[in-house]
Design a protein around this motif. Structure first.
Motif, short mmCIF file in Angstrom:
data_model
loop_
_atom_site.label_atom_id
_atom_site.label_comp_id
_atom_site.label_asym_id
_atom_site.label_seq_id
_atom_site.Cartn_x
_atom_site.Cartn_y
_atom_site.Cartn_z
N ILE A 72 0.86 -1.18 0.00
CA ILE A 72 0.00 0.00 0.00
C ILE A 72 0.89 1.23 0.00
O ILE A 72 1.84 1.32 0.79
CB ILE A 72 -0.93 0.04 1.23
N GLY A 73 0.62 2.18 -0.89
CA GLY A 73 1.39 3.41 -0.96
C GLY A 73 0.59 4.62 -0.56
O GLY A 73 -0.62 4.69 -0.78
N ALA A 74 1.28 5.59 0.06
CA ALA A 74 0.65 6.86 0.44
C ALA A 74 1.60 7.99 0.06
O ALA A 74 2.81 7.89 0.28
CB ALA A 74 0.34 6.90 1.93
N LEU A 75 1.08 9.08 -0.49
CA LEU A 75 1.91 10.16 -1.02
C LEU A 75 2.17 11.29 -0.02
O LEU A 75 2.91 12.22 -0.32
CB LEU A 75 1.26 10.75 -2.28
N ASN A 76 1.59 11.19 1.17
CA ASN A 76 1.88 12.20 2.21
C ASN A 76 1.58 11.61 3.58
O ASN A 76 0.94 10.56 3.71
CB ASN A 76 1.08 13.48 1.97
N GLY A 77 2.03 12.33 4.60
CA GLY A 77 1.91 11.81 5.96
C GLY A 77 0.49 11.64 6.43
O GLY A 77 0.14 10.63 7.05
N ILE A 80 5.62 -0.20 8.38
CA ILE A 80 5.54 1.07 7.66
C ILE A 80 6.94 1.51 7.27
O ILE A 80 7.85 1.56 8.11
CB ILE A 80 4.87 2.17 8.53
N LEU A 81 7.12 1.82 5.98
CA LEU A 81 8.35 2.44 5.47
C LEU A 81 8.05 3.91 5.28
O LEU A 81 7.13 4.28 4.53
CB LEU A 81 8.77 1.79 4.15
N LEU A 82 8.81 4.79 5.94
CA LEU A 82 8.44 6.20 6.04
C LEU A 82 9.56 7.11 5.58
O LEU A 82 10.68 7.06 6.11
CB LEU A 82 8.06 6.51 7.50
N ASP A 83 9.25 7.96 4.59
CA ASP A 83 10.19 8.98 4.15
C ASP A 83 10.17 10.16 5.13
O ASP A 83 9.18 10.36 5.85
CB ASP A 83 9.81 9.45 2.74
N CYS A 119 5.65 10.14 12.16
CA CYS A 119 6.03 9.04 13.05
C CYS A 119 5.51 9.27 14.46
O CYS A 119 4.96 8.35 15.09
CB CYS A 119 7.55 8.91 13.06
N LYS A 120 5.63 10.50 14.96
CA LYS A 120 5.15 10.81 16.31
C LYS A 120 3.65 10.57 16.42
O LYS A 120 3.16 10.00 17.41
CB LYS A 120 5.47 12.26 16.65
N LEU A 121 2.91 11.01 15.40
CA LEU A 121 1.45 10.83 15.43
C LEU A 121 1.06 9.36 15.35
O LEU A 121 0.12 8.92 16.02
CB LEU A 121 0.81 11.61 14.27
N ASN A 129 14.19 9.06 18.13
CA ASN A 129 13.47 9.72 19.23
C ASN A 129 12.00 9.96 18.88
O ASN A 129 11.16 10.05 19.77
CB ASN A 129 14.14 11.05 19.57
N ALA A 130 11.70 10.08 17.59
CA ALA A 130 10.30 10.27 17.17
C ALA A 130 9.51 8.97 17.26
O ALA A 130 8.28 8.98 17.18
CB ALA A 130 10.25 10.81 15.74
#
Length: 347
Positions: free
Chosen positions: A31-36, A51-54, A66-68, A98-99
């Protein structure tokens, strides 16, 4: 179905990760997402295994995303790997960890390294699921043992005491001396008290009402007994009677409310207790509020440290269920709040 979610504002990067998932993890859905913000919504709805996160994204960057994710009850247990060109910078890696990120990999990444990172993250997720399953099994085993002991008390001790009371009551005391009459009368009272206490112990160990009628009727019965025993007024406010919970969650919440009531009776010096039940966005909510002397607001700890281990056990168990447990100091009294998911997708 197992799922991997990638959040990146670059379509090319998403396509590359998609191809890697197809090659190395064919049984996973990509599954892809283009924004946070889109990624957070998808994570809440799809409950991915990873989750792979830019990091460098407009509006909401990877750190805030990441924090959310880690603050949300539905997503905080999902492993997160940050994938960024900033990965070689130790300051940025530290900021990401830390996040709440579980690991970091630099762009452009080596496919073999990314695969290794994903494997580690999935093992962590697998261990988490195994621990949750073990916790549930321990809860059910403990409850089965409680029911076995309760049934033995009812069938053996309870019936024996009842028969002894009946036999003693059948004695014709008309020809007995006053001292013997008094002895029989006193012994009958003792037996009657023992019968009541054994019946009460049976219900405390494993209340039949919990299995026959469910959580809320069992809590109502518990509050009635609490009010009778400690002369503390009780209230039960129910918002949604129809919400169904698993057997182990019913058991755990009933035991938790009982533990909180015990602490109130011992330490709070309260005159009124209110238990409230509600549901919201897939979360089951129960609070126990009293009007007693409260807690030390500067330390957020109970005035008395007695029973602290019980509260610690409650918190650890709730966290293992992706829930939260908070104790709040009020102007007068204390409120303990529990939230757990009442539906989790099974992987």
């Amino acid at each position: 179905m197992k799922k991997i979610l990638a959040i990146d504002d670059n379509n090319i990067n998403l396509e590359l990760i998609s191809q890697i998932v197809k090659v190395y993890y064919p049984d996973f859905k990509f599954i892809g997402a283009l924004n946070g913000r889109e990624g957070i919504t998808i994570a809440q709805n799809e409950n991915p295994d990873l989750i792979l996160l830019d990091i460098m994204m407009p509006d909401l960057d990877g750190y805030e995303t990441c924090k959310l994710l880690k603050k949300n009850n539905r997503t905080k247990q999902i492993p997160i790997i940050m994938v960024s060109a900033l990965g070689r910078d130790s300051v940025e890696r530290t900021k990401g960890l830390n996040a709440g990120a579980d690991s970091f990999i630099s762009k452009p990444f080596d496919q073999v390294e990314l695969k290794a990172q994903i494997n580690v993250a999935l093992r962590i997720k697998s261990y988490q699921l195994q621990l949750k399953k073990l916790n549930s099994e321990v809860t059910l085993v403990e409850e089965r043992e409680r029911r076995r002991i309760a049934e033995n008390l009812h069938d053996s001790l309870g019936q024996t005491l009842g028969l002894a009371f009946m036999n003693l009551s059948s004695i014709d005391t008309n020809e007995c001396s006053p001292s013997i009459k008094n002895t029989i009368k006193f012994t009958s009272k003792l037996l009657n008290k023992a019968i009541e206490e054994s019946r009460r112990l049976t219900y405390d160990l494993s209340p039949p009402i919990l299995y026959e009628l469910g959580l809320l009727p069992a809590i109502q019965w518990k509050l009635e007994q609490f009010e009778k025993d400690f002369k503390i007024k009780t209230n039960l406010i129910v918002e949604n009677k129809r919400t169904q919970l698993s057997k182990e969650n019913n058991i755990f919440l009933y035991r938790t409310v009982g533990e909180l009531l015990t602490n109130i009776s011992k330490h709070a010096e309260a005159t009124e207790v209110t238990v409230k039940q509600a549901t919201n966005n897939g979360m089951y909510y129960i609070s126990v509020e009293d009007n007693g002397i409260g807690i030390d607001k500067s330390s957020s700890k109970p005035v008395s440290n007695k029973g602290g281990f019980g509260l610690l056990s409650i918190e650890e168990r709730i966290e293992s269920m992706n829930g939260t447990f908070n104790i709040e100091a009020l102007k007068k009294g204390t409120k303990a709040e529990i939230e757990i998911p009442y539906f989790l997708e099974q992987n």
